[in-house]
Write a protein that holds these residues in place. Structure first.
Motif, PDB file in Angstrom:
ATOM      1  N   SER A 101       0.834  -1.207   0.000  1.00 31.13           N
ATOM      2  CA  SER A 101       0.000   0.000   0.000  1.00 31.13           C
ATOM      3  C   SER A 101       0.864   1.250   0.000  1.00 31.13           C
ATOM      4  O   SER A 101       0.510   2.260  -0.604  1.00 31.13           O
ATOM      5  CB  SER A 101      -0.928  -0.005   1.215  1.00 31.13           C
ATOM      6  N   MET A 103       3.571   1.650  -1.557  1.00 34.60           N
ATOM      7  CA  MET A 103       4.154   1.867  -2.869  1.00 34.60           C
ATOM      8  C   MET A 103       3.122   2.107  -3.962  1.00 34.60           C
ATOM      9  O   MET A 103       3.470   2.496  -5.061  1.00 34.60           O
ATOM     10  CB  MET A 103       5.013   0.661  -3.269  1.00 34.60           C
ATOM     11  N   GLU A 104       1.860   1.883  -3.653  1.00 32.85           N
ATOM     12  CA  GLU A 104       0.865   1.925  -4.716  1.00 32.85           C
ATOM     13  C   GLU A 104       0.829   3.257  -5.433  1.00 32.85           C
ATOM     14  O   GLU A 104       0.610   3.316  -6.635  1.00 32.85           O
ATOM     15  CB  GLU A 104      -0.518   1.593  -4.154  1.00 32.85           C
ATOM     16  N   GLU A 105       1.054   4.345  -4.682  1.00 35.17           N
ATOM     17  CA  GLU A 105       0.899   5.650  -5.281  1.00 35.17           C
ATOM     18  C   GLU A 105       1.968   5.962  -6.321  1.00 35.17           C
ATOM     19  O   GLU A 105       1.811   6.887  -7.096  1.00 35.17           O
ATOM     20  CB  GLU A 105       0.899   6.734  -4.197  1.00 35.17           C
ATOM     21  N   ILE A 107       3.536   3.455  -8.390  1.00 37.48           N
ATOM     22  CA  ILE A 107       3.803   2.292  -9.225  1.00 37.48           C
ATOM     23  C   ILE A 107       2.757   2.211 -10.339  1.00 37.48           C
ATOM     24  O   ILE A 107       1.609   2.560 -10.140  1.00 37.48           O
ATOM     25  CB  ILE A 107       3.765   1.025  -8.345  1.00 37.48           C
ATOM     26  N   PRO A 108       3.161   1.759 -11.503  1.00 41.09           N
ATOM     27  CA  PRO A 108       2.229   1.707 -12.627  1.00 41.09           C
ATOM     28  C   PRO A 108       0.943   0.952 -12.309  1.00 41.09           C
ATOM     29  O   PRO A 108       0.901   0.109 -11.426  1.00 41.09           O
ATOM     30  CB  PRO A 108       3.029   0.968 -13.694  1.00 41.09           C
ATOM     31  N   SER A 109      -0.068   1.244 -13.119  1.00 39.89           N
ATOM     32  CA  SER A 109      -1.387   0.663 -12.912  1.00 39.89           C
ATOM     33  C   SER A 109      -1.342  -0.857 -12.981  1.00 39.89           C
ATOM     34  O   SER A 109      -0.482  -1.440 -13.637  1.00 39.89           O
ATOM     35  CB  SER A 109      -2.335   1.173 -13.988  1.00 39.89           C
ATOM     36  N   LEU A 187       1.033   6.307 -14.244  1.00 36.08           N
ATOM     37  CA  LEU A 187       0.749   5.977 -12.848  1.00 36.08           C
ATOM     38  C   LEU A 187      -0.720   6.194 -12.533  1.00 36.08           C
ATOM     39  O   LEU A 187      -1.366   6.996 -13.132  1.00 36.08           O
ATOM     40  CB  LEU A 187       1.610   6.827 -11.912  1.00 36.08           C
TER      41      LEU A 187
END
Lengths: 187, 216
Positions: A101, A103-105, A107-109, A187
Motif C-alpha cells: 500500500s 508503494m501503490e501511489e 507504481i504503474p497501474s 501511474l
C-alpha cells in the motif's frame, strides 16, 4: 573464508562442497534476510536450504562472479516472499499489505499480464533512479523495500530517528514517482 | 496488485545496490575534512544570523506565517519545514546539535518565534544553505566525467576567503571499483576534493551550474 570465485568454480565443476562453502560464508546473512521477511526461524532455515538447491540448479548456466551474494540474496528473498504468499500467514500477509500500500501511489497501474520482462524493465528503471539518490537514503529505501525491514529495524541499523527514516522514505517515494512519470510510466 | 508489481520489479534491480545496502552504514560521527568543518562553522554563523533575524523581526512588521517549523528539538539531527510544495529538511551540524551552541540556540529562537516571524523564503534559504544537498553520480555518468575533467583542468585558488563559505553541494562519485570520491562545491564555481580539503579549485561556471541543477 573462501573467495566467491572459488565457490562458483566448485558449482561449475558440480562439487557438492560448493554448498558447504556457500553456507559457511553467507548462510547467516541469507537466514537473516529470510527471517526478516517470514518472521519465522524455521521458514528461514527452509528458505536458506532451498536457496542452496536453487543455486545448485542455476550455476551453471549462470556465473555470478561479480555479485554472488546479491545472486543468493535475490533467490532467498524470492523464496521467502513465496512462503509468505503460499502459506497465507495472516500476520505476515498484513505486513506485506503495508509494503504494497505504501508503494501503490508511485507504481504503474495494475495489469494482470505483466510479464517478467516488464518487471525487469521497471527494475532497471528503479535501479537507475536509485543510483541518483544520496547514499544513505538509497540504503534506507533498499532496507525497507528490498530487505523488507521494518522502520524500527532500519532506525536501529542506521542509528537515526524514526521520523528521519519516514521522511527519507517519503521523499524517495515521491522522487521515484516523478522519475517513473518522466520515464513514461503511466501511474 | 500494484504494490506487488513493485516488489516483483525490485527483484530485478542492480545487484550492486543489493550488496551496497547489505553493508553496515558508515560511522556517523567520523573525522570530517577541514572544508566540512569550515562549512559547518559557516552554516552555524548563518543560522545565528537567521535566528537573530527572526528575533529582530518579532513584532515589528508582522510577517505572515507561511512556513511551519515542524521539528526543531534541541539535539535533533535535522529540522523540517513543511511548505506548500514540499517538506524541506535541513541538517543541523552535529557539533551544534550536541553541544547546544550556535545553531541549537538559533533554532530554539526560531522555534519559539516561528509562529510570528518565519517566512518561507528565510526557511528555504536556511535549508538550502544548511542541508548541503548531495548529488550522487556514477563514475560513468557524463556529469561525473565533466566534473572530474573540470577539476583536473581548473585553476587552483587561494584558500581562506572561499573556504570560509559554506559548501552548497556535495557531489559523490561512485567509482567502478566501488569506492566513492566526494567533492564539495562552493559559490563562484569553487570545488574541493574531500581527500584534499586544503586545495580549492575554480572550475568552469557551466559545469558548476549543471551540477547545481542536478544535470538538467
Amino acid at each position: 573464508m573462501r573467495e566467491d570465485r572459488e565457490i562458483i568454480h566448485c558449482y561449475l565443476k558440480r562439487e557438492e562442497k560448493a554448498i558447504r562453502y556457500t553456507s559457511e560464508k553467507y548462510g547467516a546473512r541469507l537466514r537473516s534476510i529470510s527471517k526478516t521477511i517470514t518472521r519465522d526461524a524455521l521458514f528461514a532455515e527452509e528458505c536458506e536450504n532451498d536457496t542452496y538447491l536453487k543455486t545448485w540448479e542455476a550455476i551453471p548456466p549462470h556465473e555470478p562472479y561479480d555479485y554472488f551474494f546479491a545472486f543468493l540474496a535475490r533467490i532467498t528473498r524470492h523464496l521467502s516472499l513465496d512462503v509468505c504468499k503460499n502459506r497465507l500467514r495472516a500476520k505476515r500477509s498484513a505486513e506485506l499489505s503495508e509494503f504494497t500500500s505504501e508503494m501503490e501511489e508511485c507504481i504503474p497501474s495494475p495489469d494482470d499480464t505483466v510479464s517478467k520482462i516488464e518487471a525487469k524493465l521497471l527494475g532497471e528503471a528503479i535501479s537507475e533512479f536509485l543510483w541518483r539518490v544520496p547514499t544513505e537514503r538509497r540504503m534506507i529505501f533498499l532496507r525497507r523495500y528490498w530487505y523488507l525491514e521494518s522502520v524500527a529495524e532500519i532506525c536501529a541499523r542506521f542509528a537515526i530517528s524514526e521520523s528521519k527514516v519516514k521522511s527519507a522514505l517519503f521523499r524517495t517515494r515521491n522522487e521515484l514517482r516523478a522519475f517513473l512519470i518522466k520515464e513514461g510510466y503511466e501511474l | 496488485m500494484r504494490g506487488e508489481e513493485f516488489l516483483a520489479a525490485m527483484e530485478y534491480i542492480d545487484p550492486a545496490l543489493i550488496e551496497e545496502a547489505d553493508l553496515l552504514p558508515e560511522k556517523r560521527r567520523g573525522k570530517r575534512p577541514v572544508a566540512f568543518a569550515l562549512g559547518t562553522a559557516a552554516a552555524a554563523c548563518f543560522a545565528v544570523l537567521i535566528g537573530l533575524g527572526f528575533w529582530n523581526s518579532r513584532g515589528t512588521d508582522g510577517i505572515e506565517l507561511e512556513t511551519t517549523l515542524e521539528t526543531a528539538d534541541r539535539g535533533a539531527e535535522e529540522v523540517e519545514f513543511e511548505t506548500e510544495e514540499a517538506i524541506v529538511t535541513a541538517a543541523i551540524p552535529e557539533e551544534s546539535a550536541e553541544d547546544d551552541t550556535a545553531v541549537g540556540a538559533a533554532w530554539d529562537i526560531a522555534e519559539e518565534e516561528s509562529a510570528e516571524s518565519a517566512t518561507r523564503d528565510s526557511a528555504d534559504e536556511f535549508a538550502a544553505k544548511a542541508a548541503m544537498p548531495t548529488l550522487a553520480l556514477a563514475e560513468s555518468d557524463e556529469l561525473a566525467k565533466r566534473l572530474l575533467t573540470a577539476f583536473d583542468e581548473g585553476t587552483e585558488v587561494a584558500g581562506d576567503e572561499e573556504a570560509q563559505k559554506a559548501p552548497l553541494l556535495t557531489v559523490e562519485i561512485r567509482t567502478e571499483s566501488g569506492t566513492t570520491r566526494t567533492f564539495f562545491l562552493y559559490e563562484n564555481a569553487i570545488a574541493v576534493d574531500a581527500d584534499e580539503p586544503e586545495r580549492l579549485v575554480k572550475i568552469d561556471e557551466e559545469t558548476a551550474d549543471l551540477l547545481f541543477s542536478g544535470g538538467d
